[in-house]
Scaffold this motif. Structure first.
Motif, PDB file in Angstrom:
ATOM      1  N   LEU A   1       0.866  -1.320   0.007  1.00 48.83           N
ATOM      2  CA  LEU A   1       0.203  -0.308  -0.217  1.00 48.83           C
ATOM      3  C   LEU A   1       0.583   1.444   0.121  1.00 48.83           C
ATOM      4  O   LEU A   1       0.635   2.057  -0.807  1.00 48.83           O
ATOM      5  CB  LEU A   1      -0.846  -0.500   1.057  1.00 48.83           C
ATOM      6  N   SER A   2       2.012   0.762   0.934  1.00 48.93           N
ATOM      7  CA  SER A   2       2.731   2.302   0.808  1.00 48.93           C
ATOM      8  C   SER A   2       3.088   3.063  -0.262  1.00 48.93           C
ATOM      9  O   SER A   2       3.818   3.719  -0.610  1.00 48.93           O
ATOM     10  CB  SER A   2       3.824   2.112   1.590  1.00 48.93           C
ATOM     11  N   ARG A   3       3.753   2.045  -1.256  1.00 48.36           N
ATOM     12  CA  ARG A   3       3.809   2.158  -2.827  1.00 48.36           C
ATOM     13  C   ARG A   3       3.314   3.601  -4.066  1.00 48.36           C
ATOM     14  O   ARG A   3       3.703   4.238  -4.448  1.00 48.36           O
ATOM     15  CB  ARG A   3       3.807   0.983  -4.164  1.00 48.36           C
ATOM     16  N   LEU A   4       1.723   3.090  -2.990  1.00 46.59           N
ATOM     17  CA  LEU A   4       0.469   4.429  -3.886  1.00 46.59           C
ATOM     18  C   LEU A   4       1.210   5.867  -3.633  1.00 46.59           C
ATOM     19  O   LEU A   4       0.185   6.560  -4.032  1.00 46.59           O
ATOM     20  CB  LEU A   4      -0.824   3.750  -3.341  1.00 46.59           C
ATOM     21  N   GLY A   5       1.312   5.832  -2.690  1.00 40.41           N
ATOM     22  CA  GLY A   5       2.161   7.357  -1.778  1.00 40.41           C
ATOM     23  C   GLY A   5       1.295   7.806  -1.221  1.00 40.41           C
ATOM     24  O   GLY A   5       0.905   9.040  -0.703  1.00 40.41           O
ATOM     25  N   LEU A   6       0.189   7.409  -0.457  1.00 42.82           N
ATOM     26  CA  LEU A   6      -1.409   7.539   0.060  1.00 42.82           C
ATOM     27  C   LEU A   6      -0.689   7.858   1.398  1.00 42.82           C
ATOM     28  O   LEU A   6      -0.378   7.185   2.198  1.00 42.82           O
ATOM     29  CB  LEU A   6      -2.194   7.230  -0.932  1.00 42.82           C
ATOM     30  N   PRO A   7      -1.285   9.045   1.992  1.00 38.46           N
ATOM     31  CA  PRO A   7      -0.447   8.361   3.753  1.00 38.46           C
ATOM     32  C   PRO A   7      -2.165   7.858   4.172  1.00 38.46           C
ATOM     33  O   PRO A   7      -3.318   7.861   3.684  1.00 38.46           O
ATOM     34  CB  PRO A   7      -0.930  10.004   3.989  1.00 38.46           C
ATOM     35  N   PHE A   8      -1.590   7.072   4.760  1.00 36.14           N
ATOM     36  CA  PHE A   8      -2.780   5.737   5.738  1.00 36.14           C
ATOM     37  C   PHE A   8      -2.034   5.342   6.956  1.00 36.14           C
ATOM     38  O   PHE A   8      -1.005   5.677   7.546  1.00 36.14           O
ATOM     39  CB  PHE A   8      -2.943   4.579   4.317  1.00 36.14           C
ATOM     40  N   GLU A   9      -3.334   4.832   7.491  1.00 35.53           N
ATOM     41  CA  GLU A   9      -2.908   4.620   8.946  1.00 35.53           C
ATOM     42  C   GLU A   9      -2.698   2.544   9.390  1.00 35.53           C
ATOM     43  O   GLU A   9      -3.379   2.456   7.823  1.00 35.53           O
ATOM     44  CB  GLU A   9      -3.726   4.558   9.975  1.00 35.53           C
ATOM     45  N   VAL A  10      -2.718   1.996  10.237  1.00 37.37           N
ATOM     46  CA  VAL A  10      -2.803   0.350   9.429  1.00 37.37           C
ATOM     47  C   VAL A  10      -2.841   0.019  11.104  1.00 37.37           C
ATOM     48  O   VAL A  10      -3.011   0.439  12.003  1.00 37.37           O
ATOM     49  CB  VAL A  10      -1.590  -0.183  10.076  1.00 37.37           C
ATOM     50  N   MET A  11      -4.090  -0.556  11.050  1.00 41.73           N
ATOM     51  CA  MET A  11      -5.254  -1.250  11.799  1.00 41.73           C
ATOM     52  C   MET A  11      -5.249  -2.560  11.838  1.00 41.73           C
ATOM     53  O   MET A  11      -5.677  -2.931  10.802  1.00 41.73           O
ATOM     54  CB  MET A  11      -6.524  -0.593  12.514  1.00 41.73           C
ATOM     55  N   SER A  12      -4.747  -3.756  13.105  1.00 41.72           N
ATOM     56  CA  SER A  12      -4.871  -4.909  12.950  1.00 41.72           C
ATOM     57  C   SER A  12      -7.251  -5.711  12.904  1.00 41.72           C
ATOM     58  O   SER A  12      -7.208  -5.294  14.700  1.00 41.72           O
ATOM     59  CB  SER A  12      -4.450  -5.667  13.944  1.00 41.72           C
ATOM     60  N   PRO A  13      -7.422  -6.095  12.467  1.00 38.06           N
ATOM     61  CA  PRO A  13      -8.901  -6.507  12.679  1.00 38.06           C
ATOM     62  C   PRO A  13      -8.705  -7.849  13.592  1.00 38.06           C
ATOM     63  O   PRO A  13      -7.601  -8.786  13.245  1.00 38.06           O
ATOM     64  CB  PRO A  13      -9.867  -6.699  11.453  1.00 38.06           C
ATOM     65  N   ASP A  14      -9.685  -7.950  14.548  1.00 37.34           N
ATOM     66  CA  ASP A  14      -9.145  -9.040  15.214  1.00 37.34           C
ATOM     67  C   ASP A  14     -11.041  -9.610  14.959  1.00 37.34           C
ATOM     68  O   ASP A  14     -11.812  -9.597  15.558  1.00 37.34           O
ATOM     69  CB  ASP A  14      -9.135  -8.452  16.594  1.00 37.34           C
ATOM     70  N   ILE A  15     -10.685 -11.093  14.236  1.00 39.44           N
ATOM     71  CA  ILE A  15     -12.143 -11.948  14.070  1.00 39.44           C
ATOM     72  C   ILE A  15     -11.262 -12.898  13.988  1.00 39.44           C
ATOM     73  O   ILE A  15     -10.383 -13.205  13.885  1.00 39.44           O
ATOM     74  CB  ILE A  15     -12.312 -10.851  12.453  1.00 39.44           C
ATOM     75  N   ASP A  16     -12.791 -14.048  13.237  1.00 39.10           N
ATOM     76  CA  ASP A  16     -12.598 -15.705  13.825  1.00 39.10           C
ATOM     77  C   ASP A  16     -11.872 -15.371  11.870  1.00 39.10           C
ATOM     78  O   ASP A  16     -13.326 -15.519  11.557  1.00 39.10           O
ATOM     79  CB  ASP A  16     -13.195 -15.706  14.358  1.00 39.10           C
TER      80      ASP A  16
END
Length: 204
Positions: free
Chosen positions: A23-38
């Motif tokens: 995703l960083s290749r697109l040059g867009l500012p972003f955040e990362v969050m980890s989902p907690d799912i089964d």
């Protein structure tokens, strides 16, 4: 420098360092969050359906914590003869997977979801896609497969091989419409979704 237009919070719902790098290749500012799912497949569920459901569940889980955001969810399911191949978890399981797949074609379903909550969490715009990648594994002896596993230890990867690393050496052919899908985040499909969400990549 690319930017979000209109201004929006972009979140990658994943704990994968590989998806973050892509995703960083697109040059867009972003955040990362980890989902907690089964992530367990449902009884009778097809591989494609599993991947699509989990990708949407990951995005939805993060969107519940971050209203008004654009959330990216992705999931991958590997299949051989229609049966799902999960993450091996340890060396013995990984070796068994590679022994079963050598000389064979494995289909990787990489599902992608873009959850757009900017119009409100109760009426989001959701885009879904499933990119298939056809991977032929080399017919290698047990000793080489064992040596590869001890070097890279890809025990958290469905199919027991990291194509972005040394695992490329045990593959014979990769065929896909989206070259980054196998690594976990299909960027061609994603940029199409972001464009439909009015995200600009080439602002002056």
């Amino acid at each position: 420098m690319p930017s979000l237009s209109p201004p929006a919070r972009l979140i990658l719902g994943s704990s994968s360092v590989y998806r973050k790098e892509l995703l960083s290749r697109l040059g867009l500012p972003f955040e990362v969050m980890s989902p907690d799912i089964d992530e367990t497949a449902l009884p009778g569920e097809t591989p494609a359906a599993t991947a699509l459901r989990l990708a949407q569940q990951k995005a939805t889980a993060i969107a519940a914590k971050a209203p008004d955001a654009l959330v990216i969810g992705s999931d991958q399911v590997a299949t051989l003869d229609g049966a799902q191949i999960g993450k091996p978890g340890n060396h013995a399981n990984a070796l068994q997977q590679l022994q079963t797949m050598r000389g064979r074609e494995v289909i990787f379903h990489t599902a992608l979801c873009l959850f757009d909550g900017r119009s409100g969490i109760s009426s989001p715009q959701i885009q879904l896609d499933n990119i298939q990648t056809f991977v032929t594994f080399r017919d290698l002896p047990d000793a080489e497969l064992d040596a590869y596993l001890r070097i890279e230890q890809p025990y958290d990867c469905a199919g027991s091989a990291k194509n972005e690393g040394l695992g490329i050496a045990i593959l014979e052919k990769i065929s896909s419409s989206d070259p980054t899908a196998l690594t976990g985040l299909p960027l061609i499909a994603l940029t199409g979704m972001l464009r439909r969400a009015n995200i600009s990549f080439f602002n002056n």
